[in-house]
Design an enzyme around this catalytic site. Structure first.
Site, PDB file in Angstrom:
ATOM      1  CD  GLU A  51       2.778  -3.863   1.720  1.00 18.00           C
ATOM      2  OE1 GLU A  51       1.724  -4.458   2.000  1.00 18.00           O
ATOM      3  OE2 GLU A  51       2.800  -2.790   1.098  1.00 18.00           O
ATOM      4  CG  HIS A  91       0.221  -1.085  -0.620  1.00 16.02           C
ATOM      5  ND1 HIS A  91       0.334  -2.055   0.348  1.00 16.02           N
ATOM      6  CD2 HIS A  91      -1.049  -0.630  -0.549  1.00 16.02           C
ATOM      7  CE1 HIS A  91      -0.832  -2.173   0.989  1.00 16.02           C
ATOM      8  NE2 HIS A  91      -1.689  -1.316   0.456  1.00 16.02           N
TER       9      HIS A  91
END
Lengths: 401, 294
Positions: free
Chosen positions: B209, B248
């Site tokens: 990511e 995150h």
């Protein structure tokens, strides 16, 4: 958590770092008053958290009290649109009035954490005040990265390296070493992710003075960084994003029209990308988290449903610890009190999926339930294609915010 | 065979008397994992679902000799718990906790490296060797045994990918969620090396990511070592805005660094099959394996 420039300077000032004389103003007359005490030329700097302030006209140089009056009146109440804000921009509510520094040279200094080396790293550049990233690509020789071992900390040899690289006057070592030592201590003690001085000015008398300060403190450390946590400025942040945070949800607004609600940050990002590929544009990032309950799901769905630009809602849940029936329950609870006029596509997969689907079907809600992501592609594409007119989600009067 | 976690692995659960710790210790045991001990300071002598609880990791090590510790301790004490495990000689630590301060992880990771301990996480779903054992919070039924290795920064995206792979009649050798934080104990390269040596693993799925440069470094490693097994990668965050943390703590694009585009290009240049659409992960893995085996 990003701090305002004036907050960062307040912290540095408390640790004895020399700073330009400055005062904070909350309204135009106050700025005018401050400027007369500080003297001219002075500079008005809009205190907004988003980057790119200078280019958006948020910094004004003033040579007289009249100029301050004029510029401050213009600055307050204006919304600054930068690359990091939405198209509405951010309203200016606070302005720092600062004495202009007699700058002979502009340097760049930052401290951040190096993910690869697992340590703090000091980055210095012999040219400040500009986009250091651009310099890093075009002239990497102007940038030096100095990793610091967190156990031994900042030491004299680091200062010698920095001074030699930046070609600073060796006679001023006794002034410069404490400055860098203090910056490092502030970075570590406040558990920063970033402490950036850009520019760090070299003044006519050889002093090093931070002209702009960016400080970003680890959100996960705020439970013990109480003095920093108290500085949080909620006024600039989006109300919906603040409300979502209070429920433990992670919500970020985006310019598109397809609302997304997902469990897990990675899947939430991937779902936004997926919406884009299906021909839409995501209206938001919304991660309901790994331990969502029907209540948090309902809060998330309500926040989503009141976003005016939304033309379709896509709920993508891969049940694990968060069970599909709990998610379905939350959506059904929220949707019952809302009048939703946009297509809602719900993808449920994983634990307790049958129960979740049954709950949604029995709720009588007009939702499209899909079981795998491939099927969702077609349903979303169809919803986007059908929704040529923006259909607004109407909220009943009694819906509380 | 698989990597790191086996049916025989002796697992300690730190924070076993908490709600999450207790629930998942039970679920892991039901899946087949050997939960041999728990630790909660001040609760030594008790037992949780038949598992003996100790006051300290050192006590648990002395009496039950765990190979791995699964940490469910709250974020303000998670670093302390990991350090306790490292110093007590536990070689493998899986930290599920989300929200561990990043300055804490700098200390923990450096000490773990010095002492030769492997840390998975924090902010991760853990590790699973389907059909044998799991040490984590992932839904066991989603992961069927097979020959695809998986490693991911995201938890639910790992479940999604696993589900797609299994729906194509394939299965998983071992799957690891390495965590969504900026500083995590193990990176993709660590697990690619393990999968390279594992005869059970025929292909590896990498799920990255935005944020940091781990994917770019991994791509360099793949190219430089001419990695032996077929690789499929997926990168989340193509549509993420710059300068915002996407759920995150580690998922943030800063200026030019950490963009999805850079990661996709790096993997492509290293010969990795990069899947653009979330819905196509399973299909891509199946096609790649068919091409190779057929």
């Amino acid at each position: 958590m990003r701090l305002h420039e004036y907050q960062g300077k307040e912290i540095l000032g408390r640790h004895g770092i020399p700073l330009p004389e400055a005062r904070l103003a909350y309204f135009p007359d106050e700025a005018w008053l401050h400027s007369m005490q500080i003297g001219f030329p002075s500079v008005l700097k809009a205190q907004i958290l988003a980057g790119g302030r200078g280019k958006a006209g948020g910094v004004r140089l003033c040579r007289s009290a009249d100029e301050v009056r004029r510029e401050a009146a213009d600055l307050f109440g204006r919304s600054l649109v930068t690359k990091q804000t939405g198209t509405d921009g951010v309203p200016v509510r606070k302005v720092l009035v600062e004495k202009v520094v007699d700058i002979r040279r502009e340097l760049y200094v930052s401290i951040s954490l190096d993910r690869e080396r697992v340590c703090p790293v000091i980055v210095v550049c012999s040219e400040g005040g500009t986009d250091v990233e651009t310099i890093g690509i075009a002239q990497p020789e102007k940038i030096r990265k100095i990793p610091i071992n967190p156990y031994t900390g900042y030491s004299s040899f680091h200062t010698r390296e920095i001074m030699a690289f930046l070609d600073l006057d060796p006679a001023r070592r006794d002034r410069i070493h404490p400055l860098f030592e203090t910056l490092y201590r502030v970075f570590m003690d406040h558990e920063c992710l970033l402490l950036e001085l850009n520019p760090l000015a070299v003044t006519a008398d050889g002093e090093l003075v931070p002209v702009d300060v960016k400080m970003d403190v680890d959100d996960n450390a705020l439970f013990r960084q109480r003095n920093v946590a108290r500085m949080r400025d909620l006024s600039e942040q989006d109300m919906d994003e603040n409300e979502a945070r209070s429920y433990g949800l992670s919500f970020i607004k985006l310019p598109g029209t397809v609302g997304c609600m997902v469990n897990g940050a990675g899947l939430a990002m991937a779902t936004m990308d997926f919406v884009k590929m299906a021909g839409g544009d995501p209206a938001n990032f919304l991660d309901v988290g790994g331990i969502a309950t029907p209540e948090t799901i309902a809060h998330g769905f309500r926040i989503l449903a009141r976003q005016k630009q939304i033309r379709a809602i896509f709920v993508n849940i891969f049940g694990g610890i968060v069970r599909c029936d709990k998610v379905a329950q939350g959506i059904a609870d929220a949707a019952r009190s809302l009048e939703i006029t946009v297509p809602v596509i719900i993808r449920l997969s994983g634990s307790n999926v049958e129960e979740g689907v049954r709950l949604l079907e029995e709720s009588g809600l007009n939702v499209a339930i899909v079981s795998d992501i491939g099927e969702a592609t077609r349903t979303i594409a169809a919803a986007i294609a059908a929704g040529t007119e923006p259909v607004q989600t109407r909220l009943p009067e009694e819906e509380e915010r | 065979m698989a990597v790191e976690l086996f049916g025989t692995t002796r697992i300690l659960v730190q924070g076993i008397t908490g709600r999450e710790g207790r629930l998942h210790a039970k679920l892991c045991a039901e899946y087949g994992a050997r939960i041999v001990a728990g630790v909660t300071p001040g609760r030594g002598g008790e037992s949780v679902d038949g598992v003996p609880v100790f006051d300290t990791v050192a006590d648990a090590v002395a009496h039950r000799a765990p190979d791995m510790s699964l940490v469910f301790v709250p974020p303000n004490a998670a670093a302390d718990a990991m350090l306790e495990a490292v110093f007590a000689g536990v070689r493998h630590i899986v930290c599920i906790t989300e929200g561990v301060p990043v300055h804490d992880m700098i200390r923990v990771k450096r000490v773990a490296t010095t002492y030769g301990a492997t840390i998975i996480g924090p902010n991760c779903p853990g590790i699973i060797t389907p059909g044998h054992a799991k040490a984590g919070i992932m839904p066991g039924q989603t992961f069927l045994p097979g020959h695809v290795g998986m490693v991911s920064r995201s938890g639910t995206l790992l479940y999604e990918a696993a589900s797609q792979v299994c729906s194509h009649g394939l299965g998983i050798s071992t799957a690891i969620g390495i965590g969504g934080d900026p500083i995590i104990g193990t990176d993709f390269i660590r697990w690619l090396k393990a999968f390279a040596d594992d005869p059970e693993t025929e292909a590896v799925v990498l799920i990255g990511e935005i944020g940091g440069a781990m994917e770019e470094r991994t791509a360099d490693f793949i190219r430089e070592t001419a990695y032996s097994k077929p690789l499929v990668a997926f990168i989340a965050g193509q549509t993420a805005p710059e300068g915002r943390r996407m759920g995150h703590a580690g998922a943030i694009i800063m200026g030019r660094s950490g963009s999805a585009c850079s990661k996709v290009n790096a993997f492509r240049a290293a010969g990795v099959t990069v899947v653009a659409n979330l819905a196509d992960i399973g299909t891509s893995v199946a096609a790649l394996l068919e091409e190779r085996n057929g």
